[in-house]
Design an enzyme around this catalytic site. Structure first.
Site, PDB file in Angstrom:
ATOM      1  N   ARG A 146     -19.435 -75.240  12.383  1.00 30.75           N
ATOM      2  CA  ARG A 146     -18.474 -74.158  12.583  1.00 30.75           C
ATOM      3  C   ARG A 146     -17.124 -74.712  13.038  1.00 30.75           C
ATOM      4  O   ARG A 146     -16.832 -75.881  12.841  1.00 30.75           O
ATOM      5  CB  ARG A 146     -19.050 -73.151  13.575  1.00 30.75           C
ATOM      6  CG  ARG A 146     -20.372 -72.544  13.074  1.00 30.75           C
ATOM      7  CD  ARG A 146     -20.868 -71.439  13.974  1.00 30.75           C
ATOM      8  NE  ARG A 146     -22.103 -70.826  13.471  1.00 30.75           N
ATOM      9  CZ  ARG A 146     -22.672 -69.761  14.020  1.00 30.75           C
ATOM     10  NH1 ARG A 146     -22.141 -69.178  15.084  1.00 30.75           N
ATOM     11  NH2 ARG A 146     -23.790 -69.263  13.512  1.00 30.75           N
ATOM     12  N   CYS A 160     -23.136 -67.363  24.431  1.00 30.73           N
ATOM     13  CA  CYS A 160     -21.861 -67.519  23.734  1.00 30.73           C
ATOM     14  C   CYS A 160     -20.710 -67.889  24.669  1.00 30.73           C
ATOM     15  O   CYS A 160     -19.768 -68.554  24.250  1.00 30.73           O
ATOM     16  CB  CYS A 160     -21.522 -66.239  22.972  1.00 30.73           C
ATOM     17  SG  CYS A 160     -22.637 -65.902  21.596  1.00 30.73           S
ATOM     18  N   ARG A 172     -14.476 -63.401  11.674  1.00 29.44           N
ATOM     19  CA  ARG A 172     -14.051 -64.507  12.536  1.00 29.44           C
ATOM     20  C   ARG A 172     -13.263 -65.530  11.725  1.00 29.44           C
ATOM     21  O   ARG A 172     -13.768 -66.083  10.746  1.00 29.44           O
ATOM     22  CB  ARG A 172     -15.264 -65.179  13.174  1.00 29.44           C
ATOM     23  CG  ARG A 172     -14.923 -66.351  14.097  1.00 29.44           C
ATOM     24  CD  ARG A 172     -16.187 -67.004  14.636  1.00 29.44           C
ATOM     25  NE  ARG A 172     -16.959 -66.065  15.440  1.00 29.44           N
ATOM     26  CZ  ARG A 172     -18.272 -66.158  15.638  1.00 29.44           C
ATOM     27  NH1 ARG A 172     -18.975 -67.120  15.061  1.00 29.44           N
ATOM     28  NH2 ARG A 172     -18.898 -65.277  16.395  1.00 29.44           N
ATOM     29  N   LYS A 194     -27.075 -73.110  13.292  1.00 25.16           N
ATOM     30  CA  LYS A 194     -25.650 -73.373  13.464  1.00 25.16           C
ATOM     31  C   LYS A 194     -25.412 -74.743  14.080  1.00 25.16           C
ATOM     32  O   LYS A 194     -26.292 -75.320  14.722  1.00 25.16           O
ATOM     33  CB  LYS A 194     -25.023 -72.286  14.332  1.00 25.16           C
ATOM     34  CG  LYS A 194     -25.639 -72.155  15.720  1.00 25.16           C
ATOM     35  CD  LYS A 194     -25.102 -70.924  16.422  1.00 25.16           C
ATOM     36  CE  LYS A 194     -25.824 -70.670  17.743  1.00 25.16           C
ATOM     37  NZ  LYS A 194     -25.364 -69.422  18.392  1.00 25.16           N
ATOM     38  N   LYS A 208     -22.203 -77.184  16.089  1.00 22.79           N
ATOM     39  CA  LYS A 208     -20.913 -77.090  16.771  1.00 22.79           C
ATOM     40  C   LYS A 208     -20.427 -78.470  17.198  1.00 22.79           C
ATOM     41  O   LYS A 208     -21.221 -79.308  17.622  1.00 22.79           O
ATOM     42  CB  LYS A 208     -21.027 -76.168  17.989  1.00 22.79           C
ATOM     43  CG  LYS A 208     -21.460 -74.746  17.633  1.00 22.79           C
ATOM     44  CD  LYS A 208     -21.634 -73.874  18.862  1.00 22.79           C
ATOM     45  CE  LYS A 208     -22.047 -72.457  18.474  1.00 22.79           C
ATOM     46  NZ  LYS A 208     -22.203 -71.583  19.671  1.00 22.79           N
ATOM     47  N   CYS A 255     -26.529 -61.436  27.057  1.00 26.66           N
ATOM     48  CA  CYS A 255     -27.872 -61.832  26.630  1.00 26.66           C
ATOM     49  C   CYS A 255     -28.015 -63.327  26.851  1.00 26.66           C
ATOM     50  O   CYS A 255     -27.040 -64.005  27.194  1.00 26.66           O
ATOM     51  CB  CYS A 255     -28.110 -61.459  25.160  1.00 26.66           C
ATOM     52  SG  CYS A 255     -27.391 -62.621  23.981  1.00 26.66           S
ATOM     53  N   CYS A 277     -22.295 -55.930  19.810  1.00 23.81           N
ATOM     54  CA  CYS A 277     -23.218 -57.041  19.578  1.00 23.81           C
ATOM     55  C   CYS A 277     -24.657 -56.540  19.544  1.00 23.81           C
ATOM     56  O   CYS A 277     -25.126 -55.898  20.498  1.00 23.81           O
ATOM     57  CB  CYS A 277     -23.066 -58.105  20.657  1.00 23.81           C
ATOM     58  SG  CYS A 277     -24.212 -59.490  20.451  1.00 23.81           S
ATOM     59  N   CYS A 312     -18.646 -62.830  27.101  1.00 27.36           N
ATOM     60  CA  CYS A 312     -18.860 -62.530  25.684  1.00 27.36           C
ATOM     61  C   CYS A 312     -18.579 -61.048  25.435  1.00 27.36           C
ATOM     62  O   CYS A 312     -18.510 -60.257  26.376  1.00 27.36           O
ATOM     63  CB  CYS A 312     -20.284 -62.880  25.284  1.00 27.36           C
ATOM     64  SG  CYS A 312     -21.525 -61.760  25.981  1.00 27.36           S
TER      65      CYS A 312
END
Length: 578
Positions: free
Chosen positions: A153, A493, A84, A223, A225, A489, A450, A444
């Protein structure tokens, strides 16, 4: 976490395994240097976890897990890496975009994927090609550093390329400043991928740690954001971010930002203490305060976020457990001065930037819808070949949107017809050929790559949108913006908990359906039905569309209507129509 200023326990018996991996990693190196040199097709578990900080996820093709060789023996998993590239604010040069396309062909599986966070992903990169691929990305002045992992990120921002617009310019400048300020200081990335693309330079004995003034020895609990937006255009869904910055504009200038904290999408249905959340108002900040206060917020999460259970380690849980007032006090303490109250300006709209538009400097830009972000050639739709031809010919900048699409910028009006013809020749539709609902749809990647996906998303979303559009057309709703987001899921995302309709994978071919959010991203939807089969999604929505058509108030949106009517009322309508 208890209502106390005490930091999360540092008892190693209680900390999550990931905390130990980070602590022993020699600032994000771990076993990566040695494993890059061996001939194994995959990385060890510890190395795979640390690779995330370098912008890479190790994956395997789940559809090939049961394959056998000619003798009937089960073969190893088909491992590869997803890489990414973080693209701050979504802004790329023509050469950067073209090189990413070249790398997809040379080292990947031939497609590019535009993400919901204005990043770009290569899939299918084999372990032996990982160093060379990331090195090539670094040569075009992009990088994958901190695109994943327990750090801040990619920082998002409205990507509209309007010129002579000081507000957007100031927002993009702020986005770049935040991104640079919150980058990790570890030199591991540069040693492994930039300076040493062949993997022969790293020497464990020579490791010298550098100071990590913001992240410390073990970085963040999870994470992080950040997004920057306008009240009239919340394109990047700031309320779903750990930090959301809403620009306050006076006399065509940004005078400051309302900062929201504690947004986040992921949830684990089996753990009731997990949930999606929207950001809460923290403070109004002058432009000169933003980076320092953002740093203070990150440090509070670093020091008090949950490091024992990663499922409740996002900052939203710290904010909720403490309450916003206590969280604000702690941030002010770390910042060193009091914080001003938010101005309270409301989000009122959202744009997708699709189609041809005037740029403001005599030139044009064109927004191109890339369904679910996948740049590929398939049948008559040759997105990849068409975009390559156009960008190679005209060398225009490329901006990535938060809806997995892209904008071609700085187009001379005399070139419009040629570019339009090139798009048509490659089967690339105009914005007007899509419903606005499809333009605002997202999915996603999910299966087959994934590891978290429980069911399909990207591969079935186009068919699902066709089914939903057919039901909307029955009630003359095809011109309405009804946003639909889908994930394979519950991790969220594609931000499925805030649109008009959210579909979250729960089991194979079954989804949890959320209703009552909105395209502006200012409200969470509610669970309408659980375990809805894929083939039942559109039929389930049909009577609600009919109800909306009959009883909406004025220009009320579909999400507003569902929120007003509520679960019980809508359930009665669907039951009666069954």
């Amino acid at each position: 976490m208890a209502e106390t200023d005490s930091k999360i326990s540092t008892d190693t018996d209680k900390l999550s395994k990931m905390e130990g991996i980070k602590e022993a990693s020699r600032q994000l190196r771990g076993p990566i240097p040695e494993e890059l040199l061996n001939q194994e097709p995959s990385f060890s578990g510890d190395a795979a976890q640390l690779l995330k900080f370098h912008g890479t996820y190790q994956q395997d093709n789940r559809e090939l897990r049961n394959r056998k060789d000619a003798d009937g023996n089960r073969m190893d998993k088909a491992y590869s890496c997803m890489i990414r590239t973080g693209v701050t604010g979504g802004k790329m040069t023509a050469d950067q975009f073209l090189v990413e396309m070249d790398l997809a062909d040379k080292y990947g599986e031939g497609t590019l994927r535009l993400t919901t966070r204005q990043a770009i992903q290569l899939h299918g990169v084999l372990k032996q090609n990982l160093q060379r691929t990331i090195h090539e990305i670094s040569k075009i002045k992009l990088n994958t550093y901190a695109a994943c992992g327990d750090v801040n990120r990619n920082v998002m921002c409205n990507p509209a390329p309007y010129k002579n617009n000081p507000v957007l310019e100031q927002m993009q400048e702020m986005t770049a400043m935040i991104a640079a300020h919150l980058k990790p200081r570890s030199t591991a990335y540069f040693e492994l991928w930039v300076e040493d693309p062949d993997g022969h330079k790293e020497n464990v004995a020579e490791f010298q740690p550098v100071e990590e003034p913001i992240y410390g020895a073990t970085y963040l609990p999870r994470k992080f954001k950040i997004g920057v937006a306008l009240p009239e255009d919340n394109h990047v869904d700031i309320m779903t971010q750990d930090i959301g910055l809403l620009a306050i504009v006076e006399n065509d200038a940004v005078v400051g930002y309302d900062m929201y904290v504690g947004g986040g999408m992921g949830r684990t249905p089996a753990k009731k203490e997990t949930y999606p959340a929207l950001g809460k108002p923290l403070a109004f900040l002058a432009p000169g305060e933003v980076c320092a206060v953002a740093e203070a917020v990150v440090k509070v999460q670093r020091d008090f976020g949950n490091r024992e259970d990663r499922k409740v380690a996002r900052m939203k849980y710290l904010v909720d457990n403490w309450g916003i007032d206590k969280f604000r006090e702690k941030v002010a303490e770390y910042y060193g001065r009091p914080l001003s109250p938010v101005r309270g300006v409301k989000v009122t709209g959202v744009d997708d930037y699709m189609g041809w538009r005037e740029q403001g400097d005599g030139k044009l830009f064109v927004g191109i819808n890339i369904e679910n972000g996948r740049i590929k050639d398939e049948g008559d739709l040759r997105i990849k070949t068409g975009l390559r031809a156009i960008v190679e010919k005209y060398k225009m900048p490329v901006h990535l949107t938060a809806l997995q699409s892209m904008i071609l910028c700085d187009i001379d009006p005399t070139d419009k017809d040629d570019i339009a013809n090139m798009l048509k020749e490659h089967g690339i539709k105009t914005a007007e050929e899509y419903t606005i609902s499809r333009r605002f749809s997202m999915a996603c990647p999910a299966l087959p790559m994934c590891g978290l996906a429980v069911t399909e998303s990207e591969r079935v979303m186009p068919d699902l949108m066709s089914q939903i559009e057919a039901e909307m057309a029955k009630y003359d709703l095809q011109e309405e913006l009804i946003s639909v987001h889908m994930t394979g899921c519950p991790n969220g995302c594609a931000r499925p908990y805030t649109p008009d309709i959210g579909l979250v994978g729960k089991a194979v071919n079954k989804y949890t359906m959320f209703l009552g959010g909105n395209a502006e991203g200012t409200r969470l939807g509610f669970i309408f039905q659980d375990m809805v089969k894929f083939e039942d999604v559109a039929p389930t929505l049909s009577p609600i569309f009919a109800y909306f058509k009959a009883e909406r108030e004025g220009k009320e949106s579909f999400g507003d209507f569902c929120n007003r009517k509520g679960l019980e009322d809508l359930t009665e309508k669907v039951t009666a129509a069954a």
